[in-house]
Design a protein around this motif. Structure first.
Motif, PDB file in Angstrom:
ATOM      1  N   UNK A 146      16.093  62.640 -35.155  1.00  0.00           N
ATOM      2  CA  UNK A 146      17.149  63.650 -35.252  1.00  0.00           C
ATOM      3  C   UNK A 146      17.577  64.101 -33.860  1.00  0.00           C
ATOM      4  N   UNK A 147      16.594  64.273 -32.962  1.00  0.00           N
ATOM      5  CA  UNK A 147      16.925  64.650 -31.586  1.00  0.00           C
ATOM      6  C   UNK A 147      17.709  63.541 -30.891  1.00  0.00           C
ATOM      7  N   UNK A 148      17.281  62.294 -31.081  1.00  0.00           N
ATOM      8  CA  UNK A 148      17.991  61.182 -30.456  1.00  0.00           C
ATOM      9  C   UNK A 148      19.380  60.997 -31.054  1.00  0.00           C
ATOM     10  N   UNK A 149      19.515  61.211 -32.359  1.00  0.00           N
ATOM     11  CA  UNK A 149      20.810  61.038 -33.005  1.00  0.00           C
ATOM     12  C   UNK A 149      21.819  62.063 -32.513  1.00  0.00           C
ATOM     13  N   UNK A 150      21.336  63.241 -32.118  1.00  0.00           N
ATOM     14  CA  UNK A 150      22.249  64.220 -31.508  1.00  0.00           C
ATOM     15  C   UNK A 150      22.835  63.670 -30.220  1.00  0.00           C
ATOM     16  N   UNK A 151      22.028  62.931 -29.458  1.00  0.00           N
ATOM     17  CA  UNK A 151      22.532  62.328 -28.232  1.00  0.00           C
ATOM     18  C   UNK A 151      23.563  61.239 -28.524  1.00  0.00           C
ATOM     19  N   UNK A 152      23.413  60.571 -29.650  1.00  0.00           N
ATOM     20  CA  UNK A 152      24.358  59.513 -30.022  1.00  0.00           C
ATOM     21  C   UNK A 152      25.646  60.092 -30.620  1.00  0.00           C
ATOM     22  N   UNK A 153      25.516  61.184 -31.361  1.00  0.00           N
ATOM     23  CA  UNK A 153      26.654  61.774 -32.071  1.00  0.00           C
ATOM     24  C   UNK A 153      26.417  63.283 -32.177  1.00  0.00           C
ATOM     25  N   UNK A 154      26.766  64.048 -31.135  1.00  0.00           N
ATOM     26  CA  UNK A 154      26.443  65.477 -31.118  1.00  0.00           C
ATOM     27  C   UNK A 154      27.153  66.250 -32.222  1.00  0.00           C
ATOM     28  N   UNK A 155      26.366  66.938 -33.059  1.00  0.00           N
ATOM     29  CA  UNK A 155      26.883  67.770 -34.154  1.00  0.00           C
ATOM     30  C   UNK A 155      26.050  69.045 -34.203  1.00  0.00           C
ATOM     31  N   UNK A 156      26.546  70.033 -34.938  1.00  0.00           N
ATOM     32  CA  UNK A 156      25.770  71.237 -35.178  1.00  0.00           C
ATOM     33  C   UNK A 156      25.589  72.121 -33.965  1.00  0.00           C
ATOM     34  N   UNK A 157      26.493  72.071 -32.976  1.00  0.00           N
ATOM     35  CA  UNK A 157      26.363  72.859 -31.757  1.00  0.00           C
ATOM     36  C   UNK A 157      27.643  73.658 -31.500  1.00  0.00           C
ATOM     37  N   UNK A 158      27.530  74.631 -30.615  1.00  0.00           N
ATOM     38  CA  UNK A 158      28.702  75.323 -30.073  1.00  0.00           C
ATOM     39  C   UNK A 158      28.479  75.504 -28.576  1.00  0.00           C
ATOM     40  N   UNK A 159      29.554  75.551 -27.816  1.00  0.00           N
ATOM     41  CA  UNK A 159      29.444  75.735 -26.373  1.00  0.00           C
ATOM     42  C   UNK A 159      29.592  77.205 -26.040  1.00  0.00           C
ATOM     43  N   UNK A 180      21.721  59.876 -37.814  1.00  0.00           N
ATOM     44  CA  UNK A 180      20.330  60.045 -38.220  1.00  0.00           C
ATOM     45  C   UNK A 180      20.067  59.428 -39.584  1.00  0.00           C
ATOM     46  N   UNK A 181      20.978  59.607 -40.522  1.00  0.00           N
ATOM     47  CA  UNK A 181      20.756  59.150 -41.890  1.00  0.00           C
ATOM     48  C   UNK A 181      20.746  57.628 -42.008  1.00  0.00           C
ATOM     49  N   UNK A 182      21.318  56.924 -41.040  1.00  0.00           N
ATOM     50  CA  UNK A 182      21.241  55.456 -41.065  1.00  0.00           C
ATOM     51  C   UNK A 182      20.177  54.929 -40.095  1.00  0.00           C
ATOM     52  N   UNK A 183      19.916  55.681 -39.022  1.00  0.00           N
ATOM     53  CA  UNK A 183      18.916  55.246 -38.047  1.00  0.00           C
ATOM     54  C   UNK A 183      17.505  55.375 -38.601  1.00  0.00           C
ATOM     55  N   UNK A 184      17.230  56.473 -39.312  1.00  0.00           N
ATOM     56  CA  UNK A 184      15.877  56.706 -39.820  1.00  0.00           C
ATOM     57  C   UNK A 184      15.387  55.586 -40.736  1.00  0.00           C
ATOM     58  N   UNK A 244      24.097  50.664 -40.361  1.00  0.00           N
ATOM     59  CA  UNK A 244      24.044  51.316 -39.057  1.00  0.00           C
ATOM     60  C   UNK A 244      25.121  50.777 -38.121  1.00  0.00           C
ATOM     61  N   UNK A 245      25.389  49.465 -38.186  1.00  0.00           N
ATOM     62  CA  UNK A 245      26.418  48.881 -37.340  1.00  0.00           C
ATOM     63  C   UNK A 245      27.796  49.456 -37.615  1.00  0.00           C
ATOM     64  N   UNK A 246      28.072  49.747 -38.872  1.00  0.00           N
ATOM     65  CA  UNK A 246      29.377  50.303 -39.229  1.00  0.00           C
ATOM     66  C   UNK A 246      29.503  51.755 -38.773  1.00  0.00           C
ATOM     67  N   UNK A 247      28.425  52.524 -38.908  1.00  0.00           N
ATOM     68  CA  UNK A 247      28.444  53.899 -38.407  1.00  0.00           C
ATOM     69  C   UNK A 247      28.550  53.899 -36.880  1.00  0.00           C
ATOM     70  N   UNK A 248      27.852  52.971 -36.226  1.00  0.00           N
ATOM     71  CA  UNK A 248      27.914  52.868 -34.781  1.00  0.00           C
ATOM     72  C   UNK A 248      29.333  52.571 -34.316  1.00  0.00           C
ATOM     73  N   UNK A 249      30.011  51.679 -35.012  1.00  0.00           N
ATOM     74  CA  UNK A 249      31.391  51.349 -34.660  1.00  0.00           C
ATOM     75  C   UNK A 249      32.297  52.559 -34.832  1.00  0.00           C
ATOM     76  N   UNK A 250      31.975  53.398 -35.807  1.00  0.00           N
ATOM     77  CA  UNK A 250      32.786  54.599 -36.054  1.00  0.00           C
ATOM     78  C   UNK A 250      32.598  55.645 -34.963  1.00  0.00           C
ATOM     79  N   UNK A 251      31.344  55.911 -34.569  1.00  0.00           N
ATOM     80  CA  UNK A 251      31.089  57.011 -33.637  1.00  0.00           C
ATOM     81  C   UNK A 251      31.012  56.549 -32.183  1.00  0.00           C
ATOM     82  N   UNK A 252      30.629  55.290 -31.935  1.00  0.00           N
ATOM     83  CA  UNK A 252      30.534  54.751 -30.580  1.00  0.00           C
ATOM     84  C   UNK A 252      31.134  53.345 -30.539  1.00  0.00           C
ATOM     85  N   UNK A 253      32.441  53.220 -30.650  1.00  0.00           N
ATOM     86  CA  UNK A 253      33.049  51.883 -30.679  1.00  0.00           C
ATOM     87  C   UNK A 253      32.773  51.053 -29.427  1.00  0.00           C
ATOM     88  N   UNK A 254      32.569  51.723 -28.297  1.00  0.00           N
ATOM     89  CA  UNK A 254      32.288  50.981 -27.060  1.00  0.00           C
ATOM     90  C   UNK A 254      30.989  50.198 -27.172  1.00  0.00           C
TER      91      UNK A 254
END
Length: 485
Positions: A146-159, A180-184, A244-254
């Motif tokens: 969950x901590x690592x997934x925040x680094x991949x796709x930051x959610x649940x935060x405010x600045x 997180x739901x696909x990585x776990x 996971x590959x499809x979610x990765x393409x959605x959030x990190x296409x690079x």
């Protein structure tokens, strides 16, 4: 000598990859040991008791080394990555705290009960302690991911503009991040694949060594159980990896584009099994490729469009400019980078090594099931290499997968919020980082020698002869606890 950033990245890579060698073995083997212990309680067949005790020793060796090497990971966030810890520590630290205070104490407490509980507690309750240990390892993985997934796709935060920090806004959102739901499940299936492969490889070597003795049926049972676990888990890895590959393409296409070194946006994008190119990844000659496969991995359609690196460079820069405009100069500094492209050859080859080693594991597991059918014993000399390589292949596949996951995200430390260059501790000199890296590397090298020597020593000893264990009713409650492994 390099900059403090370069050395800090090398140190974190060395210690993290080394630690993760033990993690999937711990998760996977705890489940297999729990299975054999349950079978012993159900049937009281001696082979299940012997395998529980034998594999339990190997599990404990691995658990101890994983524990020691894991402690260093959290030290590094304060040592070399203090700016990262300051900026997102409020979010990143929460799941790590849950991992330490809940999951780790669960697994370590019940593991202690399992170690010292033989003959002291009812056997069904005793077997359940290993299952609870396994549940603890799974929960540990969930919170860390969950901590690592925040680094991949930051959610649940405010600045918070007053403190200049990202702060927790929704802990549930962090725990249920789509990444997180696909990585776990992908990591969990990968760990079961590793656990099964370790059991299969060790037992296969002992089966060949002790063929024709009374121990032959014991090791054949372990080979077949390990092969089934590894093969079934491998199928889970393939399915979860596809999602996971499809979610990765959605959030990190690079990252998906870097995995194929795809510079131009392409429909029906091919996936190259083998390619030869320049070291900077700017040119490539694809020798073996499958038309449309990359499009399917990324979009679910063989004719889907996959964005290329050249176009994504501009879109990532535009994303950084948008974030800077939204949060102001404090964040503008954190998202600025000269180039938003990861190291293409690293992303390209780690992706293929991950898949290649995983498919070899599946092949070896299938071959082992075929070769041990009808009480057969594999006789050809090359089976020794299968026994030796089978535990190593999925462990390395897991490692290559994590290297791809982290290197493919570069130059981002937290995707879209903070680059790696801005997360390093500003007050730590390159010399200080070098000292800590050398110390950790030498310490880990010494631990590796201890681990390998202990593991191989107990593998060579094999399963001990069966001795009918003491019943709970006959146990001396006043006898001192003894470590009997």
């Amino acid at each position: 000598m390099g900059s403090s950033l370069d050395v800090a990245r090398w140190q974190f890579a060395i210690t993290t990859v080394y630690h993760f060698l033990f993690v999937p073995v711990t998760i996977g083997m705890s489940a297999v040991v729990a299975y054999f212990h349950t079978q012993w309680v159900r049937t009281h067949r001696p082979e299940y008791y012997r395998l529980t005790k034998f594999l339990g020793k190997l599990f404990l060796i691995n658990f101890a080394l994983g524990l020691v090497t894991g402690i260093v990971q959290e030290f590094q966030f304060g040592m070399n990555w203090s700016d990262y810890s300051r900026f997102v520590g409020d979010i990143f630290g929460a799941p790590l705290a849950f991992e330490a205070l809940l999951a780790f104490f669960l697994e370590s407490t019940f593991l202690g009960v399992w170690i010292f509980g033989w003959g002291r507690i009812p056997e069904k309750l005793h077997a359940s302690t290993m299952w609870l240990t396994h549940i603890g390892t799974v929960l540990s993985a969930y919170f860390i991911l969950a901590a690592n997934s925040f680094m991949q796709n930051p959610v649940g935060y405010r600045f918070n503009p007053e403190t200049g920090r990202a702060e927790m806004a929704d802990f549930v959102a962090v725990l249920t991040n789509k990444v997180q739901l696909v990585t776990f499940p992908h990591v969990l299936f990968g760990s079961y694949m590793v656990g099964g492969a370790v059991v299969m490889g060790v037992a296969l070597w002992l089966l060949r060594r002790d063929a024709g003795t009374d121990d032959e049926p014991v090791y054949r049972k372990a080979v077949r159980v390990g092969a089934v676990v590894s093969l079934v888990a491998s199928l889970g890895v393939v399915v979860s990896g596809d999602v996971q590959g499809k979610i990765m393409t959605e959030v990190q296409p690079m990252k998906m584009a870097a995995a194929e070194a795809l510079y131009e946006t392409t429909d029906n994008a091919p996936f190259s099994v083998l390619s030869i190119g320049s070291l900077d990844g700017s040119e490539a000659t694809r020798i073996i490729e499958v038309p449309g496969l990359l499009s399917f991995l990324g979009t679910g359609s063989f004719s889907g469009t996959v964005d290329g690196i050249d176009e994504l460079k501009d879109s990532e820069r535009a994303m950084a400019d948008e974030v800077a405009a939204q949060y102001g100069p404090d964040v503008a500094r954190l998202v600025a980078a000269e180039d938003y492209t990861p190291i293409i050859p690293v992303a390209y080859w780690t992706f293929r090594l991950m898949m290649g080693f995983g498919f070899l594991t599946m092949l070896f597991a299938g071959l082992a099931l075929w070769a041990t059918r009808k009480s057969a014993v594999p006789q050809a000399r090359w089976w020794t290499w299968v026994a030796v390589l089978t535990p190593l292949l999925p462990v390395l596949a897991n490692s290559w997968g994590w290297i791809f996951t982290e290197m493919g995200r570069q130059p981002w430390l937290v995707y879209g919020l903070m680059t790696t260059a801005t997360g390093v501790s500003p007050s730590v000199s390159v010399g200080e980082v070098w000292v800590s890296m050398v110390v950790y590397t030498l310490l880990y090298a010494a631990l590796a020698v201890v681990e390998v020597k202990l593991f191989l020593t107990y593998v060579r000893k094999g399963a001990e002869p069966f001795v009918d264990p003491a019943e709970h009713a006959d146990a001396d409650e006043d006898a001192p606890l003894q470590f009997a492994y």
